[in-house]
Write an enzyme that holds these catalytic residues in place. Structure first.
Site, PDB file in Angstrom:
ATOM      1  N   HIS A 206      -6.663  -3.430  -1.971  1.00  0.00           N
ATOM      2  CA  HIS A 206      -5.587  -3.648  -0.994  1.00  0.00           C
ATOM      3  C   HIS A 206      -4.635  -4.745  -1.492  1.00  0.00           C
ATOM      4  CE1 HIS A 206      -8.834  -2.247   1.938  1.00  0.00           C
ATOM      5  NE2 HIS A 206      -7.846  -1.409   2.182  1.00  0.00           N
TER       6      HIS A 206
ATOM      7  N   GLU B  21      -4.206   5.684  -4.542  1.00  0.00           N
ATOM      8  CA  GLU B  21      -4.582   7.025  -5.051  1.00  0.00           C
ATOM      9  C   GLU B  21      -6.063   7.318  -4.853  1.00  0.00           C
ATOM     10  OE1 GLU B  21      -3.258   7.298  -9.101  1.00  0.00           O
ATOM     11  OE2 GLU B  21      -1.212   7.852  -8.491  1.00  0.00           O
TER      12      GLU B  21
END
Ligand code: PAF
Length: 269
Positions: free
Chosen positions: A40, A150
């Site tokens: 993150h 992704e």
């Protein structure tokens, strides 16, 4: 250490964004469910390089969990998340479930195309839950750019489809998977893994990298100690339809103990 202001209402979020817009800033959004890890933080770093102001949303979205899934035990760590972000974010949007789904809420967004198959075969509720909350977050913040990892590759394609179909003027950036040293894709759910499970989970990426066929990789995951394999699929990277001559991706979901892990990677041609 300086930390970002936390707002919990859509109205307060919009007030900040319109102040920034008046001063000409480009605005970026990083949607998350919290329990932030290095993956993150790399999304936040990338958004900072593309926008003057960075919003991180932290919301464990009930609409993307089935009743038997881990909504109740999903880690909620707002204080540590805020500390981890430090001053890398300008604003944290951490709404309550009531703020996002007030009494009487009755709208679901359904995306076709890339949401068909793979995750949907095992989690049929998932993408409409994601599409609904992502639409709400994008419409609330109206960023110039938003970023998604992704690791959830099918989710990324579903969100690109959604934004294109609704003609939202928002650039969607896909960010490479951040991995642990043994190749395990970083995920908030890795915290569920016990020591033995964590060691087995670390083998998933090498198995996908060395796969010679879907069946061979499925067998290798089971032999490595995974309890069950939902799917291993080699697909066209752009559409997730059947693989053809263009770029391909291998995607997998497998369970170990009570934890379901997903991973994917480009297939070198
Ligand atoms: O990928 C996630 O963390 C979630 O699915 C998202 C995009 C934040 C929507 O809840």
């Amino acid at each position: 250490m300086k930390t970002a202001e936390i707002v919990t209402s859509v109205a307060a979020l919009r007030a900040h964004v319109s102040d920034w817009r008046r001063s000409g800033a480009r605005v970026g959004l990083v949607p998350t469910m919290g329990a932030l890890h290095a993956g993150h933080l790399s999304l936040v770093e990338t958004i900072r390089s593309r926008a003057g102001k960075a919003i991180v949303s932290i919301f464990v979205n009930p609409a993307q969990f089935a009743p038997h899934e881990d909504f109740d035990r999903y880690p909620r760590t707002l204080e540590t998340d805020t500390a981890k972000l430090g001053d890398a974010a300008d604003l944290i949007f951490a709404p309550s479930v009531k703020e996002m789904y007030p009494v009487g809420f009755a709208t679901r967004i359904e995306v076709g195309g890339p949401s068909q198959g793979l995750e949907t075969d095992f989690r049929p509720h998932f993408f409409s839950g994601v599409a609904t909350i992502v639409s709400k977050l994008l419409i609330a913040a109206m960023p110039d750019v938003a970023i998604f990892g992704e690791k959830d590759y099918q989710q990324l394609l579903v969100i690109r489809r959604l934004v294109s179909d609704l003609a939202l003027p928002i650039e969607i950036v896909g960010a490479p998977i951040v991995r642990e040293p043994d190749g395990l894709a970083m995920s908030s759910r890795n915290a569920y893994l016990g020591e033995r499970e964590r060691a087995i989970a670390g083998k998933m990426n090498a198995i996908l990298r060395n796969a010679t066929s879907e069946a061979q990789a499925r067998q290798a995951l089971l032999e490595a100690g995974f309890d069950s394999v939902d799917y291993v699929a080699i697909r066209d990277a752009a559409t997730l339809g059947p693989a053809g001559d263009g770029p391909k991706r291998i995607l997998a979901a497998a369970k170990i103990g009570g934890t379901r892990l997903i991973d994917n990677m480009e297939i070198q041609q």
